[in-house]
Scaffold this motif. Structure first.
Motif, PDB file in Angstrom:
ATOM      1  N   UNK A  16      -1.361   1.177   4.447  1.00 48.04           N
ATOM      2  CA  UNK A  16      -0.928   2.556   4.424  1.00 48.04           C
ATOM      3  C   UNK A  16      -1.023   3.080   3.009  1.00 48.04           C
ATOM      4  N   UNK A  17      -0.899   4.390   2.850  1.00 46.65           N
ATOM      5  CA  UNK A  17      -1.122   5.008   1.554  1.00 46.65           C
ATOM      6  C   UNK A  17      -0.143   4.583   0.477  1.00 46.65           C
ATOM      7  N   UNK A  18       1.158   4.565   0.799  1.00 44.69           N
ATOM      8  CA  UNK A  18       2.167   4.257  -0.220  1.00 44.69           C
ATOM      9  C   UNK A  18       2.045   2.821  -0.703  1.00 44.69           C
ATOM     10  N   UNK A  19       1.851   1.891   0.239  1.00 43.01           N
ATOM     11  CA  UNK A  19       1.739   0.483  -0.163  1.00 43.01           C
ATOM     12  C   UNK A  19       0.418   0.184  -0.867  1.00 43.01           C
ATOM     13  N   UNK A  20      -0.639   0.914  -0.495  1.00 45.60           N
ATOM     14  CA  UNK A  20      -1.914   0.736  -1.198  1.00 45.60           C
ATOM     15  C   UNK A  20      -1.785   1.218  -2.644  1.00 45.60           C
ATOM     16  N   UNK A  21      -1.055   2.309  -2.854  1.00 50.34           N
ATOM     17  CA  UNK A  21      -0.839   2.819  -4.209  1.00 50.34           C
ATOM     18  C   UNK A  21      -0.174   1.757  -5.077  1.00 50.34           C
ATOM     19  N   UNK A  22       0.867   1.110  -4.535  1.00 46.22           N
ATOM     20  CA  UNK A  22       1.554   0.062  -5.294  1.00 46.22           C
ATOM     21  C   UNK A  22       0.588  -1.065  -5.636  1.00 46.22           C
ATOM     22  N   UNK A  23      -0.218  -1.473  -4.657  1.00 47.33           N
ATOM     23  CA  UNK A  23      -1.161  -2.570  -4.879  1.00 47.33           C
ATOM     24  C   UNK A  23      -2.178  -2.212  -5.958  1.00 47.33           C
TER      25      UNK A  23
END
Length: 378
Positions: A16-23
């Motif tokens: 998902x977008x939010x978790x991809x941003x963190x990664x």
């Protein structure tokens, strides 16, 4: 820096977008020599704490279903927050900064509780601010959602918004505008440019959730009007969601239904990029976008981008003059789509605009914000 990210879901085990941003930010900061830990649910195979792509993954709770029907589960968020508390309380003082992704709010409040009595600042990342959208999302329970959102906004922290639209909406419930930093979402420009175009591509493409405010029904109607005079154009719709059945029925009843393909959800991200690389026009007349990552991806793929101009959408901020805006009506979407298909190009080359959203640039901005929070110079 020693950085702790808090997110109940962890990329790439949940996408998902939010978790991809963190990664993406986390792996780049780790490559720059920072220590990065991600506290989340234990979705991965392997030990509770393990190294992955230069990050330390810390599973504070077992994997659990995130959704109850079409809505994010409140009980899941509360359960994760309760399980997070004892783990992060033991380690909060070891980190220089804690960065919590906002939705579903409760983990932010838990992260703040663990940081009390320490010198570790809390930074939050606001992807959206819902305000009155809670009425539509929760119905009679909307006051509960608004209260939790407001409480989170008023909790002492350093706020980052992904767009000016999100920042302006956040000021309606707490921080002053000059207290909010803007760090956009990002894309991997090199990956997009290296993707081979799909052999079975479309002239016009939509990719995203099939939900009401995306207004895909307007795009279908606009396409059908243009197809009346252009016998060769095709339209591809990528995505899934609660409106899928209704949109498929609408597509089947179009005069030119044979030139519309509903592809559903594509598991492989590269397949979505391949269709973007093959398309001439990317159109999404959505009226509610906290950022709109598909616009940035489509610009990097050198599509002519069409978005809706609306006060609750950051699309105009993302594309600026590297794409076209239409009012969210069938007539205006038809007019702008016709111009784009005739070969009209925006004032700024889309690929040039896309460079500002490359993850390397975004990670550098985030790093500077985290350091200012640590130094107390926000």
């Amino acid at each position: 820096m020693d950085i702790a990210f808090v997110s109940n879901v962890v990329f790439p085990f949940v996408k998902g977008g939010a978790e991809k941003r963190i990664h993406e930010i986390g792996t780049r900061l780790a490559a720059n020599g920072h220590d990065v830990t991600v506290y989340g649910r234990h979705y991965w195979d392997g030990p509770q704490v393990m190294e992955y792509d230069g990050l330390t993954l810390y599973g504070v709770a077992p994997a659990k279903e995130l959704y109850d029907d079409e809505r994010r589960s409140i009980t899941e968020a509360i359960d994760f927050s309760a399980r997070l508390l004892p783990h992060l309380r033991r380690t909060a003082d070891d980190h220089d900064v804690i960065v919590a992704s906002l939705f579903p709010y409760f983990p932010v409040l838990a992260a703040k509780l663990t940081a009390l009595g320490t010198d570790t600042p809390l930074v939050t990342t606001w992807h959206e601010v819902w305000l009155d959208y809670w009425d539509e999302y929760l119905g009679r329970l909307a006051p509960f959602g608004k209260a939790v959102e407001g409480l989170t906004a008023k909790t002492p922290h350093y706020p980052i918004a992904i767009s000016s639209v999100t920042a302006d909406r956040l000021t309606e419930i707490s921080p002053s505008r000059d207290e909010i930093e803007i760090v956009p979402n990002g894309i991997d420009v090199d990956q997009i440019e290296a993707t081979q175009p799909a052999e079975d591509g479309f002239d016009v493409l939509y990719a995203g959730r099939l939900i009401e405010h995306k207004n895909v029904d307007y795009l279908l109607e606009a396409f059908d009007r243009i197809a009346e005079t252009d016998p060769n154009i095709t339209l591809g719709i990528i995505g899934d969601g609660p409106e899928r059945d209704a949109l498929e029925r609408q597509a089947q009843n179009l005069t030119h239904a044979d030139r519309v393909t509903m592809l559903g959800f594509l598991e492989e991200y590269d397949d979505v990029l391949a269709h973007m690389r093959a398309a001439d026009v990317f159109a999404s007349p959505s009226t509610r976008e906290g950022f709109g990552i598909t616009f940035a991806e489509a610009m990097a793929a050198d599509c002519t981008v069409i978005a809706a101009e609306h006060p609750e959408s950051a699309a105009s901020e993302v594309i600026d003059d590297a794409g076209f805006l239409a009012s969210p009506t069938v007539d205006d979407v038809t007019d702008v789509l016709e111009r784009a298909l005739s070969g009209e190009r925006p004032n700024t080359e889309p690929t040039a605009r896309a460079q500002r959203y490359d993850w390397d640039a975004v990670a550098e901005q985030a790093e500077q914000c985290y350091q200012r929070a640590i130094d107390g110079n926000w």
